[in-house]
Design a protein around this motif. Structure first.
Motif, PDB file in Angstrom:
ATOM      1  N   LEU A 198      28.922  23.751  17.786  1.00  0.00           N
ATOM      2  CA  LEU A 198      29.932  23.522  16.759  1.00  0.00           C
ATOM      3  C   LEU A 198      29.418  23.962  15.393  1.00  0.00           C
ATOM      4  O   LEU A 198      30.140  24.617  14.625  1.00  0.00           O
ATOM      5  CB  LEU A 198      30.308  22.039  16.732  1.00  0.00           C
ATOM      6  CG  LEU A 198      31.280  21.605  15.631  1.00  0.00           C
ATOM      7  CD1 LEU A 198      32.617  22.307  15.781  1.00  0.00           C
ATOM      8  CD2 LEU A 198      31.462  20.083  15.647  1.00  0.00           C
ATOM      9  N   THR A 253      42.117  12.648  21.107  1.00  0.00           N
ATOM     10  CA  THR A 253      41.814  13.046  19.732  1.00  0.00           C
ATOM     11  C   THR A 253      42.661  12.327  18.688  1.00  0.00           C
ATOM     12  O   THR A 253      42.162  11.948  17.634  1.00  0.00           O
ATOM     13  CB  THR A 253      41.972  14.562  19.556  1.00  0.00           C
ATOM     14  OG1 THR A 253      43.316  14.943  19.885  1.00  0.00           O
ATOM     15  CG2 THR A 253      41.004  15.308  20.452  1.00  0.00           C
ATOM     16  N   VAL A 293      32.143  15.223  18.012  1.00  0.00           N
ATOM     17  CA  VAL A 293      32.715  16.421  17.402  1.00  0.00           C
ATOM     18  C   VAL A 293      33.651  16.045  16.256  1.00  0.00           C
ATOM     19  O   VAL A 293      33.572  16.591  15.151  1.00  0.00           O
ATOM     20  CB  VAL A 293      33.476  17.255  18.457  1.00  0.00           C
ATOM     21  CG1 VAL A 293      34.277  18.376  17.787  1.00  0.00           C
ATOM     22  CG2 VAL A 293      32.495  17.828  19.469  1.00  0.00           C
ATOM     23  N   LEU A 331      32.648  24.334  23.740  1.00  0.00           N
ATOM     24  CA  LEU A 331      32.140  22.983  23.917  1.00  0.00           C
ATOM     25  C   LEU A 331      32.467  22.531  25.332  1.00  0.00           C
ATOM     26  O   LEU A 331      33.623  22.595  25.758  1.00  0.00           O
ATOM     27  CB  LEU A 331      32.783  22.044  22.893  1.00  0.00           C
ATOM     28  CG  LEU A 331      32.732  22.504  21.427  1.00  0.00           C
ATOM     29  CD1 LEU A 331      33.291  21.418  20.510  1.00  0.00           C
ATOM     30  CD2 LEU A 331      31.327  22.902  21.027  1.00  0.00           C
ATOM     31  N   HIS A 377      32.148  13.005  24.636  1.00  0.00           N
ATOM     32  CA  HIS A 377      31.947  14.357  24.121  1.00  0.00           C
ATOM     33  C   HIS A 377      32.791  14.647  22.886  1.00  0.00           C
ATOM     34  O   HIS A 377      32.320  15.301  21.950  1.00  0.00           O
ATOM     35  CB  HIS A 377      32.257  15.375  25.219  1.00  0.00           C
ATOM     36  CG  HIS A 377      31.315  15.316  26.377  1.00  0.00           C
ATOM     37  ND1 HIS A 377      30.023  15.788  26.303  1.00  0.00           N
ATOM     38  CD2 HIS A 377      31.461  14.810  27.632  1.00  0.00           C
ATOM     39  CE1 HIS A 377      29.412  15.594  27.462  1.00  0.00           C
ATOM     40  NE2 HIS A 377      30.266  14.997  28.281  1.00  0.00           N
ATOM     41  N   ILE A 378      34.040  14.197  22.864  1.00  0.00           N
ATOM     42  CA  ILE A 378      34.917  14.562  21.753  1.00  0.00           C
ATOM     43  C   ILE A 378      34.646  13.719  20.506  1.00  0.00           C
ATOM     44  O   ILE A 378      34.808  14.196  19.378  1.00  0.00           O
ATOM     45  CB  ILE A 378      36.409  14.447  22.167  1.00  0.00           C
ATOM     46  CG1 ILE A 378      37.312  15.056  21.096  1.00  0.00           C
ATOM     47  CG2 ILE A 378      36.779  13.005  22.446  1.00  0.00           C
ATOM     48  CD1 ILE A 378      37.090  16.510  20.822  1.00  0.00           C
ATOM     49  N   SER A 388      42.011  23.338  18.240  1.00  0.00           N
ATOM     50  CA  SER A 388      41.408  23.465  19.561  1.00  0.00           C
ATOM     51  C   SER A 388      42.034  24.604  20.359  1.00  0.00           C
ATOM     52  O   SER A 388      43.227  24.886  20.239  1.00  0.00           O
ATOM     53  CB  SER A 388      41.540  22.151  20.337  1.00  0.00           C
ATOM     54  OG  SER A 388      42.900  21.803  20.512  1.00  0.00           O
ATOM     55  N   ASN A 416      26.426  20.453  22.206  1.00  0.00           N
ATOM     56  CA  ASN A 416      27.765  20.797  21.732  1.00  0.00           C
ATOM     57  C   ASN A 416      27.830  20.809  20.212  1.00  0.00           C
ATOM     58  O   ASN A 416      28.501  21.660  19.614  1.00  0.00           O
ATOM     59  CB  ASN A 416      28.796  19.819  22.298  1.00  0.00           C
ATOM     60  CG  ASN A 416      29.182  20.146  23.725  1.00  0.00           C
ATOM     61  OD1 ASN A 416      29.338  21.308  24.096  1.00  0.00           O
ATOM     62  ND2 ASN A 416      29.341  19.115  24.541  1.00  0.00           N
ATOM     63  N   LEU A 417      27.117  19.883  19.566  1.00  0.00           N
ATOM     64  CA  LEU A 417      27.103  19.866  18.108  1.00  0.00           C
ATOM     65  C   LEU A 417      26.379  21.085  17.549  1.00  0.00           C
ATOM     66  O   LEU A 417      26.740  21.599  16.485  1.00  0.00           O
ATOM     67  CB  LEU A 417      26.462  18.573  17.598  1.00  0.00           C
ATOM     68  CG  LEU A 417      27.292  17.300  17.781  1.00  0.00           C
ATOM     69  CD1 LEU A 417      26.542  16.091  17.219  1.00  0.00           C
ATOM     70  CD2 LEU A 417      28.660  17.434  17.116  1.00  0.00           C
ATOM     71  N   MET A 440      37.174  24.999  23.664  1.00  0.00           N
ATOM     72  CA  MET A 440      36.735  23.814  24.395  1.00  0.00           C
ATOM     73  C   MET A 440      37.034  23.976  25.880  1.00  0.00           C
ATOM     74  O   MET A 440      37.872  24.791  26.274  1.00  0.00           O
ATOM     75  CB  MET A 440      37.453  22.561  23.871  1.00  0.00           C
ATOM     76  CG  MET A 440      37.172  22.205  22.434  1.00  0.00           C
ATOM     77  SD  MET A 440      38.159  20.750  21.969  1.00  0.00           S
ATOM     78  CE  MET A 440      37.523  20.420  20.333  1.00  0.00           C
ATOM     79  N   TYR A 484      41.437  18.391  11.815  1.00  0.00           N
ATOM     80  CA  TYR A 484      41.437  18.806  13.218  1.00  0.00           C
ATOM     81  C   TYR A 484      42.868  18.866  13.731  1.00  0.00           C
ATOM     82  O   TYR A 484      43.649  17.923  13.530  1.00  0.00           O
ATOM     83  CB  TYR A 484      40.627  17.822  14.064  1.00  0.00           C
ATOM     84  CG  TYR A 484      40.709  18.099  15.553  1.00  0.00           C
ATOM     85  CD1 TYR A 484      39.905  19.060  16.136  1.00  0.00           C
ATOM     86  CD2 TYR A 484      41.606  17.404  16.361  1.00  0.00           C
ATOM     87  CE1 TYR A 484      39.982  19.328  17.499  1.00  0.00           C
ATOM     88  CE2 TYR A 484      41.693  17.659  17.716  1.00  0.00           C
ATOM     89  CZ  TYR A 484      40.877  18.629  18.277  1.00  0.00           C
ATOM     90  OH  TYR A 484      40.968  18.894  19.617  1.00  0.00           O
TER      91      TYR A 484
END
Length: 232
Positions: A151, A204, A182, A138, A178-179, A166, A147-148, A123, A193
């Motif tokens: 991913l 996150t 994901v 990403l 953006h996050i 990450s 980004n997807l 990332m 994650y």
């Protein structure tokens, strides 16, 4: 810049780990979706998820603190990867770099040695492009849909992992636009994650709690200083 290669000599003094119970064979056909981007993890029709099915069994008596150790960046150096797989206890989880070759063979060998496996997810860092997380990272400059797509491609590189950890990400994880997509995608795929703790402002942990995504945040980085005394 010339980077000296890591050789087997560097690990010669480290004894082989005691034999550990191999983990179940992978992949589980019920947890795989065949796509143009490769074999992607999916939640089984019976509700089973990769983060549980591919996990190393662990008995928690509730009386002791729990410590999880993840060794990342594996797959790029054969000597270092062989040392991690064969000379670390099976209780240590291993994270493999998506840019490495022969990843599925490494994953199979790691699980045979008892290691739980994760996929490293590159990332954007705050110092990008000074620190470059690679061509498939990403990035906040890209639309969430792009980004997807990245991913999805990365997740299709291997099978048999419990989730992603990450790499860098000190900027990307602070941008909710953006996050969030994901993390939602990872949940839909039955994965967990792990935030590497690169940014104190990372969103996150809060988002994962809100959407019900299993996860964790690293609070210790063992090799910021590569000296033996610092790591000890």
């Amino acid at each position: 810049i010339v980077v000296p290669a890591v050789t087997e000599v560097a690990f010669a003094a480290i004894p082989a780990a005691a034999p550990s119970q191999p983990l179940a064979a992978i992949p589980d056909p019920a947890l795989i979706e065949q796509t143009d981007q490769g074999s992607l993890p999916k939640i089984g029709e019976d509700g089973r998820m990769a983060w549980q099915v591919y996990a190393r069994p662990f008995e928690d008596d509730g009386k002791r603190p729990r410590i999880a150790i993840i060794i990342g960046g594996l797959g790029l150096s054969r000597a270092a990867t062989e040392a991690a797989v064969g000379r670390l206890p099976g209780e240590v989880a291993l994270a493999f770099d998506p840019y490495a070759k022969g990843l599925q063979d490494w994953v199979s060998r790691a699980r045979q040695a008892g290691h739980e496996v994760l996929l490293s997810l590159p990332m954007e860092p705050a110092a990008f492009p000074l620190y470059d997380p690679g061509p498939l990272a990403l990035l906040t400059a890209l639309e969430p849909e792009v980004n997807l797509e990245r991913l999805t491609f990365l997740l299709g590189r291997i099978s048999g992992y419990v989730g992603v950890v990450s790499v860098h990400g000190s900027r990307f994880t602070t941008e909710k636009r953006h996050i969030l997509p994901v993390l939602e995608f990872l949940k839909q795929r039955g994965l967990m994650y792990v935030d590497n703790g690169a940014a104190k402002q990372s969103l996150t942990s809060g988002i994962a709690s809100e959407i019900g995504l299993p996860g964790a945040v690293s609070n210790v980085n063992l090799d910021v200083d590569l000296s033996r005394s610092a790591i000890d």
